[in-house]
Design a protein around this motif. Structure first.
Motif, PDB file in Angstrom:
ATOM      1  N   GLN A 147    -153.507  46.685 103.852  1.00 27.36           N
ATOM      2  CA  GLN A 147    -154.389  46.934 102.803  1.00 27.36           C
ATOM      3  C   GLN A 147    -153.921  46.720 101.354  1.00 27.36           C
ATOM      4  OE1 GLN A 147    -155.380  51.148 103.643  1.00 27.36           O
ATOM      5  NE2 GLN A 147    -156.431  50.484 105.564  1.00 27.36           N
ATOM      6  N   THR A 194    -147.952  46.898 108.788  1.00 21.08           N
ATOM      7  CA  THR A 194    -148.658  48.088 109.083  1.00 21.08           C
ATOM      8  C   THR A 194    -150.091  48.140 108.572  1.00 21.08           C
ATOM      9  OG1 THR A 194    -147.393  49.519 107.335  1.00 21.08           O
ATOM     10  CG2 THR A 194    -146.456  49.692 109.628  1.00 21.08           C
ATOM     11  N   SER A 195    -151.018  48.959 108.643  1.00 21.77           N
ATOM     12  CA  SER A 195    -152.322  48.854 108.249  1.00 21.77           C
ATOM     13  C   SER A 195    -152.127  49.364 106.530  1.00 21.77           C
ATOM     14  CB  SER A 195    -153.252  49.719 108.889  1.00 21.77           C
ATOM     15  OG  SER A 195    -152.672  51.343 109.012  1.00 21.77           O
ATOM     16  N   GLU A 196    -151.379  50.343 106.353  1.00 18.10           N
ATOM     17  CA  GLU A 196    -151.174  50.358 105.002  1.00 18.10           C
ATOM     18  C   GLU A 196    -150.782  49.472 104.013  1.00 18.10           C
ATOM     19  OE1 GLU A 196    -151.254  54.239 107.295  1.00 18.10           O
ATOM     20  OE2 GLU A 196    -149.940  52.287 107.311  1.00 18.10           O
ATOM     21  N   TYR A 231    -148.045  55.714 109.294  1.00 15.38           N
ATOM     22  CA  TYR A 231    -148.080  57.029 109.647  1.00 15.38           C
ATOM     23  C   TYR A 231    -148.051  57.340 111.245  1.00 15.38           C
ATOM     24  CZ  TYR A 231    -149.399  58.080 104.827  1.00 15.38           C
ATOM     25  OH  TYR A 231    -149.308  57.956 103.576  1.00 15.38           O
ATOM     26  N   SER A 284    -150.207  51.579 112.340  1.00 17.85           N
ATOM     27  CA  SER A 284    -150.271  52.394 111.324  1.00 17.85           C
ATOM     28  C   SER A 284    -148.980  52.867 110.712  1.00 17.85           C
ATOM     29  CB  SER A 284    -151.195  53.458 111.637  1.00 17.85           C
ATOM     30  OG  SER A 284    -150.876  54.492 110.306  1.00 17.85           O
TER      31      SER A 284
END
Length: 461
Positions: free
Chosen positions: A225, A220-222, A10, A8
């Protein structure tokens, strides 16, 4: 044990933040154990040396009669501040300083502070005052009296690194920045890589290349996505355009079949009954309808397939033959077409679309111009400017922005009776937009219409 991978964005930011805070916290917690300015136990080797010195002094002055003489000898009279020899201080068992010198001296002030700050009375400790270390108390017998001995020495060692940091906030800030900068640079790199991939993918879509990029779904996951959503959007656009293409192809097929039968029936009627204005009008409109269907299909194919063939081409090889042929055709119609020399520059794009765009505008100017057409092609920095002027009737000011819409008809001489379908400028505008360029219609200084085109010379770079 393997630590879990932080995927992630963040999570990475918080990890770097808390790691930096952890380093600062560890420095703060370890400072009391490293700070010689706090009273602390004397190291064993130093303590043994102090005990030996105390025994030596006690042996030398233990049986003296006058304490004042002993104190004077121990204090050594007036000495240079830079004298490296240790200094001896004596107090009674209650902590009262016994001296023959001025008590206002900074060494005696430090001693008084040290006596009051020792947490365990009677237990030898040491404490740093600036560059002066005080240690004690050590029990000693002088002039047949039980007293306490303190020893002061010049501290020439540099203070510990952390101590210097906390003494000077700017150095502490610099140290924190020095530790966190590599982590922040890594974070910036980790953020910029997927962002640049997304930027490149967006530019490809802007050029009409609707291609799914699997690398967008990494990181990263953001960003994963965002990349997944972007690829889903590209697939949806591809499906929509493919559906539109299939619809237009089906419509053209369905329209061309009865249109072909209509023209065959019209030809048979003409052969059987002879020429007539009605049959001629039917044939003319049928031809116009067939032309319109062909141009619609060309516009649709351009929107879908324009990105498939992209290659660098010199401007001369693209447009010189088109301008030369147009000049010859204008002369056959009693009109004069002039054009400037082409810049020695290279453009990257679809050659067929770029040639068609200029050809449409120049032939449009020849058709509607009275007797004068001027084509100016120049380059500035990384752009090429094409300006085509004619001295025809022109276009009203309020309609200049609308002439690039499909099937739009101007309310002047450029109407349906001129034989056009209203798709030529729309096809040209689409070709220019596919190459990240702009096209604009203005009033010409010759009195007619002026078309200006701006194209980047290196659209793919």
């Amino acid at each position: 044990m393997r630590l879990p991978k932080i995927t992630s964005l963040y999570g990475r930011i918080f990890a770097i933040f808390w790691f930096t805070m952890f380093l600062v916290l560890m420095a703060v917690l370890s400072l009391p154990h490293l700070d010689p300015r706090k009273a602390r136990d004397i190291p064993a080797d130093h303590y043994k040396r102090l005990v030996d010195i105390t025994h030596s002094i006690e042996k030398k002055y233990g049986r003296e009669e006058s304490l004042a003489k002993v104190l004077f000898k121990l204090e050594g009279g007036k000495r240079s501040p830079k004298d490296p020899r240790p200094r001896f201080f004596v107090t009674d068992t209650e902590g009262n300083i016994l001296t023959t010198q001025d008590r206002k001296n900074y060494r005696y002030r430090a001693l008084q502070n040290f006596i009051t700050s020792v947490e365990v009375p009677g237990q030898p400790q040491q404490k740093l005052y600036g560059h002066y270390m005080v240690a004690g108390p050590l029990p000693v017998t002088l002039a047949k009296q039980d007293l306490l001995l303190y020893i002061g020495v010049k501290w020439n060692e540099p203070p510990p690194f952390l101590l210097r940091m906390f003494d000077k906030p700017f150095q502490l800030l610099f140290a924190v920045m020095l530790v966190s900068t590599p982590l922040l640079l890594w974070l910036a790199w980790a953020l910029s890589q997927p962002a640049r991939k997304l930027e490149r993918a967006a530019k490809r879509v802007a050029r009409g290349e609707f291609v799914v990029d699997p690398t967008l779904e990494k990181g990263t996951s953001e960003f994963r996505q965002a990349g997944t959503s972007f690829n889903q959007m590209v697939e949806a656009v591809n499906q929509m355009i493919s559906g539109q293409q299939r619809l237009l192809s089906d419509i053209s097929h369905e329209l061309r079949s009865p249109l072909t039968r209509l023209r065959m029936a019209n030809a048979l009627a003409t052969r059987k009954q002879g020429e007539s204005p009605e049959l001629t009008r039917i044939d003319t409109e049928a031809q116009r309808l067939e032309q319109m269907i062909g141009e619609l299909l060309e516009l649709s194919r351009m929107q879908v397939d324009s990105h498939l063939t992209r290659e660098p081409q010199p401007l001369t090889s693209l447009w010189e033959a088109i301008l030369s042929d147009a000049q010859f055709e204008a002369e056959q119609m009693g009109k004069a077409l002039t054009y400037s020399s082409l810049p020695e520059r290279t453009i990257t794009g679809n050659p067929k679309l770029l040639m068609s765009a200029l050809d449409n505008i120049v032939r449009n100017a020849i058709y509607y111009g009275k007797d004068e057409i001027n084509v100016e092609i120049s380059s500035a920095e990384n752009q090429v400017l094409i300006a085509v002027d004619d001295n025809g009737q022109g276009v009203p000011e309020e309609e200049l922005e609308s002439i690039f819409r499909p099937f739009y008809r101007v309310s002047t001489a450029r109407d349906r009776h001129s034989g056009g379908t209203g798709l030529g400028l729309a096809i040209t505008e689409n070709a220019i937009r596919q190459h990240s360029g702009t096209i604009e219609a203005k009033q010409s200084s010759l009195g007619g219409l002026r078309i200006e085109i701006h194209l980047p010379l290196h659209a793919d770079e």
